[in-house]
Design a protein around this motif. Structure first.
Motif, mmCIF file in Angstrom:
data_model
loop_
_atom_site.group_PDB
_atom_site.id
_atom_site.type_symbol
_atom_site.label_atom_id
_atom_site.label_comp_id
_atom_site.label_asym_id
_atom_site.label_seq_id
_atom_site.Cartn_x
_atom_site.Cartn_y
_atom_site.Cartn_z
ATOM 1 N N MET A 1 121.953 51.209 40.816
ATOM 2 C CA MET A 1 121.330 51.261 42.142
ATOM 3 C C MET A 1 120.465 50.018 42.323
ATOM 4 O O MET A 1 119.786 49.592 41.392
ATOM 5 N N LEU A 2 120.476 49.421 43.510
ATOM 6 C CA LEU A 2 119.720 48.214 43.761
ATOM 7 C C LEU A 2 118.227 48.498 43.772
ATOM 8 O O LEU A 2 117.782 49.617 43.971
ATOM 9 N N ASN A 3 117.422 47.442 43.591
ATOM 10 C CA ASN A 3 115.987 47.587 43.472
ATOM 11 C C ASN A 3 115.364 48.237 44.702
ATOM 12 O O ASN A 3 114.526 49.120 44.594
ATOM 13 N N TRP A 4 115.800 47.795 45.919
ATOM 14 C CA TRP A 4 115.210 48.402 47.114
ATOM 15 C C TRP A 4 115.652 49.844 47.286
ATOM 16 O O TRP A 4 114.924 50.670 47.823
ATOM 17 N N VAL A 25 121.588 56.419 55.471
ATOM 18 C CA VAL A 25 122.616 55.430 55.805
ATOM 19 C C VAL A 25 122.515 54.235 54.868
ATOM 20 O O VAL A 25 123.535 53.695 54.418
ATOM 21 N N TYR A 26 121.292 53.828 54.544
ATOM 22 C CA TYR A 26 121.106 52.711 53.607
ATOM 23 C C TYR A 26 121.728 53.031 52.256
ATOM 24 O O TYR A 26 122.414 52.192 51.652
ATOM 25 N N PHE A 27 121.508 54.252 51.751
ATOM 26 C CA PHE A 27 122.058 54.644 50.454
ATOM 27 C C PHE A 27 123.583 54.658 50.476
ATOM 28 O O PHE A 27 124.236 54.326 49.496
ATOM 29 N N ASP A 29 125.623 52.849 52.569
ATOM 30 C CA ASP A 29 126.193 51.503 52.731
ATOM 31 C C ASP A 29 125.096 50.535 53.156
ATOM 32 O O ASP A 29 124.839 50.346 54.353
ATOM 33 N N SER A 30 124.439 49.940 52.166
ATOM 34 C CA SER A 30 123.317 49.036 52.454
ATOM 35 C C SER A 30 123.763 47.778 53.194
ATOM 36 O O SER A 30 122.958 47.131 53.871
ATOM 37 N N THR A 31 125.047 47.424 53.099
ATOM 38 C CA THR A 31 125.532 46.200 53.760
ATOM 39 C C THR A 31 125.468 46.295 55.284
ATOM 40 O O THR A 31 125.474 45.276 55.966
ATOM 41 N N LEU A 32 125.412 47.527 55.811
ATOM 42 C CA LEU A 32 125.293 47.689 57.266
ATOM 43 C C LEU A 32 124.021 47.034 57.795
ATOM 44 O O LEU A 32 123.987 46.537 58.928
ATOM 45 N N PHE A 33 122.978 47.005 56.954
ATOM 46 C CA PHE A 33 121.698 46.437 57.382
ATOM 47 C C PHE A 33 121.744 44.912 57.395
ATOM 48 O O PHE A 33 120.821 44.263 57.884
ATOM 49 N N LYS A 106 125.824 59.439 47.291
ATOM 50 C CA LYS A 106 126.449 58.124 47.525
ATOM 51 C C LYS A 106 127.715 57.985 46.676
ATOM 52 O O LYS A 106 128.716 57.415 47.119
ATOM 53 N N ASN A 107 127.662 58.520 45.463
ATOM 54 C CA ASN A 107 128.803 58.454 44.559
ATOM 55 C C ASN A 107 130.021 59.161 45.146
ATOM 56 O O ASN A 107 131.141 58.660 45.089
ATOM 57 N N ILE A 108 129.795 60.339 45.731
ATOM 58 C CA ILE A 108 130.891 61.087 46.355
ATOM 59 C C ILE A 108 131.519 60.270 47.479
ATOM 60 O O ILE A 108 132.750 60.191 47.606
#
Length: 281
Positions: A1-4, A25-27, A29-33, A106-108
């Motif tokens: 998991m990323l630091n943020w 939503v961040y958890f 797909d964080s790339t959406l941000f 998130k894994n699912i």
């Protein structure tokens, strides 16, 4: 998991309902941000652009742009030698609960995106046609292999699984062309299941590999891949997301296998229940 993601997990229990929607939503797909603007993120999170800004400020940022920069700096590069863990030092049990729940959710979602539907259908077809199913796995992956083995024998399918890798290797030496080998290995690098796969290939038996989507020797040798998300490092305190994903794959293969024969299986289950009831007080 990323630091943020870790830091958001720390404050997650104290967030209001709106901020939790954004965090969820961040958890996932964080790339959406990084790729979406405030208006788009408001629609995706079912909140608003203003709510996203307030969420960023709660994390200590001046605004959305500062948060985007921090997210961009955390895009993963080459895997390092740090230990992968969901938790931080001295986390309270309640915090561990929230972090584990979020990580598995998130894994699912990742599993659903990673598994190829055509490969899944091919694997199930091989299982239905197989005279005998050999199942292999070492370490934590052996737990998922054993899980599938128990499910298969309960359904009446001829299956084989031995915890001892030496005995398992001797056993797979007898695998036939009409049999299949299902091998679980998150890394795809573990020697014991690789040796079994090579022997199965030599005996012209089909091989289904439940492994990471990343390239590996096991992935190269298998006929069909049930690809798992590469969301856990090989260096970790213990298999968590990887084991969960492998157990998920075990259940997915089993349920897909038995779906055409539920009526017949229902009768077998009742017979088994009557037998095992005699063991109960």
């Amino acid at each position: 998991m990323l630091n943020w993601a870790n830091k958001i997990s720390d404050v997650y229990p104290n967030l209001n309902k709106t901020s939790k929607l954004i965090a969820d939503v961040y958890f996932k797909d964080s790339t959406l941000f990084l790729s979406k603007n405030l208006q788009e993120l408001g629609a995706i999170t079912k909140t608003s652009g203003a709510s996203v800004i307030r969420f960023c400020r709660k994390l200590g940022f001046k605004g959305f742009k500062d948060f985007q920069i921090a997210c961009a700096q955390e895009i993963p590069g080459k895997q390092d030698n740090t230990v992968d863990t969901i938790i931080n030092e001295n986390d309270e049990p309640t915090s561990v609960l929230y972090k584990l729940q979020i990580s598995l959710e998130k894994n699912i979602a990742d599993i659903g995106k990673t598994i190829d539907h055509q490969s899944l259908a091919s694997a199930v077809q091989l299982m239905r046609a197989a005279q005998k199913i050999y199942v292999a796995g070492e370490g934590a992956s052996g737990l998922a292999a054993q899980d599938l083995f128990y499910k298969l024998i309960r359904s009446g399918k001829d299956a084989a699984f031995v915890q001892s890798s030496h005995i398992a290797l001797e056993q797979v030496a007898n695998i036939k062309t009409e049999d299949i080998l299902i091998t679980f290995s998150y890394s795809g690098l573990t020697q014991e299941p690789l040796l079994m796969a090579k022997q199965a290939k030599e005996n012209q038996a089909k091989i289904i590999a439940v492994t990471r989507a990343q390239n590996s020797p096991l992935k190269d040798i298998a006929d069909t891949i049930i690809a798992l998300p590469s969301n856990e490092k090989l260096l970790r305190y213990g298999a968590v997301n990887s084991l969960f994903a492998e157990i998920f794959a075990s259940s997915l293969l089993y349920l897909s296998l038995i779906s055409p024969n539920l009526k017949e299986l229902n009768m077998k289950m009742k017979t088994t229940q009557n037998l095992t009831n005699q063991l109960k007080v």
